[in-house]
Design a protein around this motif. Structure first.
Motif, short mmCIF file in Angstrom:
data_model
loop_
_atom_site.label_atom_id
_atom_site.label_comp_id
_atom_site.label_asym_id
_atom_site.label_seq_id
_atom_site.Cartn_x
_atom_site.Cartn_y
_atom_site.Cartn_z
N ARG A 456 0.82 -1.21 0.00
CA ARG A 456 0.00 0.00 0.00
C ARG A 456 0.86 1.26 0.00
N ARG A 457 2.11 1.11 0.38
CA ARG A 457 3.01 2.26 0.40
C ARG A 457 3.72 2.45 -0.94
N GLY A 458 3.41 1.55 -1.91
CA GLY A 458 4.00 1.68 -3.23
C GLY A 458 4.69 0.41 -3.68
N ARG A 460 7.48 -2.31 -4.79
CA ARG A 460 8.77 -2.59 -4.17
C ARG A 460 9.34 -3.88 -4.77
N TYR A 501 -4.34 -0.28 -6.33
CA TYR A 501 -3.79 1.07 -6.23
C TYR A 501 -3.30 1.57 -7.58
#
Length: 506
Positions: A456-458, A460, A501
């Motif tokens: 959710r933070r991007g 990776r 996302y």
């Protein structure tokens, strides 16, 4: 009376003496409820006996099967069909009345898998076998004999009730002799009636094994298998088990579950062997106020294996769709450490033929990773879904409980669900919360859930994700590939992204 007042009179009315009966043909025609009203059938039989004693040749008129359902008497039928049609049908409906109970209609009914009844409605006689069990190759059960005929000694209509070895001819003869002494009547052949009940019951017991070709059975949907309770799922037709240390609020949560199940049209039977009616009534009022739910409460005073016959009747009579047992420790009929104790309780549960939720205790100081239901491993082996419940903090007015699926035959392995309890002055609130927002629960989520949470933070790399999630790089990559069509995307440079996302950003 002479003044027109009503007076109780027993026996035949005096007007019958004004008629010459000997050799006279008499046809008794009663209303259509003669077909299903034992009291009316018995009245017809008593009238038949009296008229035959006076010398009449008595016939019964049986209602035709195609008579309209809303017809209430022969006069209505004449008005509906017309006199010509009724006269044409008269002969086929008229029969010579039986001369003894041996000739009247006898009805054999299978009331349940262990409950059978032979009845003679016209004589108000019922012979019912209940709580049948095989032991040593012989069938034993409780026989209850009822008779409503005048002059028969009985207690509330029951002539006799006792255990009977149905397989034993000697036992049947002895019971029939006792019935003849208690209810003497030349018209009742007690040995014949008891023999018919025994033989038909034994024949049904020996031929009633249920078996279905597997390929002919319908394939169940997920909705057929589970009950959805605001994110938490229970198996609809099997045994579910929740175990927890004392004080973890599992009883409170199970009552909340009961209301959610009842809201879906499944009446719930709550079997309580620990608390009492007042405690659960107070808890329900705090949870739901005046809202009503079809939750039937029963406080158990004996082990489930001893109460199961009555409970099965209750389930049938009240159309119960799900059962909650709180808890197995008091409902068991032996030491919890013995496998036979668990086996007997689960065998009893299988007889109710609906889904169940069992609450069990565990050692309070046991390591949560190694925790299981207290006692024999069979408590968990025989349940089809097993959840471990933990209270995550000790605050008195608000806390979270975590449920972790430790064993399943139908649900995804490793599911974690959380619920928040909030206690206010005049109400209690239980609501689901996301396990991802609870640190103690988030670490126990399946890898695919933890991976989605981290992304959710991007996007990776697998190496970064493996280090954070304490997993192997190949395991991260394999999980991303497995769910690439539904949850993840593989980007340039081998980075992994969360599909939802990225689609929203695009």
């Amino acid at each position: 009376g002479p003044d027109g007042d009503r007076r109780p009179v027993k026996g035949p009315i005096a007007d019958l003496d004004r008629i010459k009966w000997r050799g006279r043909k008499v046809t008794i025609v009663l209303d259509p409820n003669i077909r299903n009203n034992p009291q009316v059938q018995a009245a017809r039989w008593e009238l038949t006996r009296e008229l035959r004693r006076r010398g009449a040749v008595v016939h019964w008129w049986n209602w035709p099967k195609d008579a309209p359902a809303d017809i209430n008497g022969i006069d209505d039928l004449i008005g509906f069909w017309g006199p010509e049609t009724v006269l044409e049908r008269w002969v086929e409906c008229e029969r010579l009345a039986p001369t003894s109970f041996g000739e009247i209609e006898r009805i054999f009914e299978v009331l349940d898998e262990d409950r059978f009844r032979l009845s003679l409605p016209a004589a108000l006689i019922d012979l019912e076998l209940d709580r049948l069990k095989w032991s040593g190759g012989e069938l034993h059960g409780e026989l209850i004999v009822r008779c409503g005929l005048p002059g028969i000694r009985s207690a509330d209509g029951v002539v006799a009730a006792a255990r009977l070895n149905v397989s034993s001819l000697t036992a049947r003869k002895s019971f029939a002799k006792e019935l003849a002494e208690r209810a003497p009547s030349k018209e009742i052949d007690w040995p014949l009636l008891l023999e018919e009940l025994a033989q038909r019951t034994l024949a049904h017991q020996r031929s009633s094994i249920e078996a279905v070709w597997l390929d002919d059975a319908a394939i169940p949907s997920e909705e057929d298998l589970t009950i959805e309770l605001r994110g938490f799922r229970l198996l609809r037709r099997h045994a579910n088990l929740i175990f927890a240390p004392g004080g973890a609020s599992k009883s409170y949560l199970s009552l909340w579950f009961a209301a959610q199940i009842a809201d879906q049209g499944l009446p719930v039977l709550y079997l309580d062997s620990e608390a009492d009616l007042e405690t659960h009534r107070l808890r329900k009022s705090l949870l739901f106020g005046n809202q009503r739910h079809r939750i039937l409460y029963h406080r158990m005073t004996r082990p489930l294996s001893e109460e199961i016959d009555g409970i099965r009747r209750l389930i049938t009579d009240k159309s119960i769709g799900f059962v909650i047992l709180d808890s197995v420790s008091c409902a068991a009929d032996g030491p919890l450490e013995e496998s036979g104790t668990a086996q007997r309780l689960y065998q009893a549960l299988r007889r109710i033929r609906c889904g169940s939720l069992l609450l069990a205790h565990t050692q309070k100081n046991a390591d949560p990773k190694d925790r299981s239901a207290f006692g024999s491993g069979f408590w968990g082996y025989l349940a089809r879904a097993v959840w471990s419940l933990d209270r995550l903090d000790q605050e008195s007015d608000s806390f979270i409980v975590k449920l972790r699926l430790t064993k399943t035959n139908f649900l995804p392995q490793g599911e974690v669900r959380c619920f928040r309890f909030t206690f206010e002055q005049d109400r209690t609130i239980i609501e689901p919360v996301s396990p991802a927002s609870v640190p103690e629960a988030a670490v126990e989520l399946p890898l695919v859930e933890r991976l989605a949470l981290a992304l959710r933070r991007g996007a990776r790399t697998p190496a970064d994700l493996a280090e954070e999630l304490d997993a192997k790089v190949e395991t991260i990559s394999r999980t991303a590939r497995r769910y690439r069509d539904t949850r993840f995307v593989i980007l340039d440079g081998r980075k992994i992204g969360l599909r939802t996302y990225l689609e929203q950003e695009g």
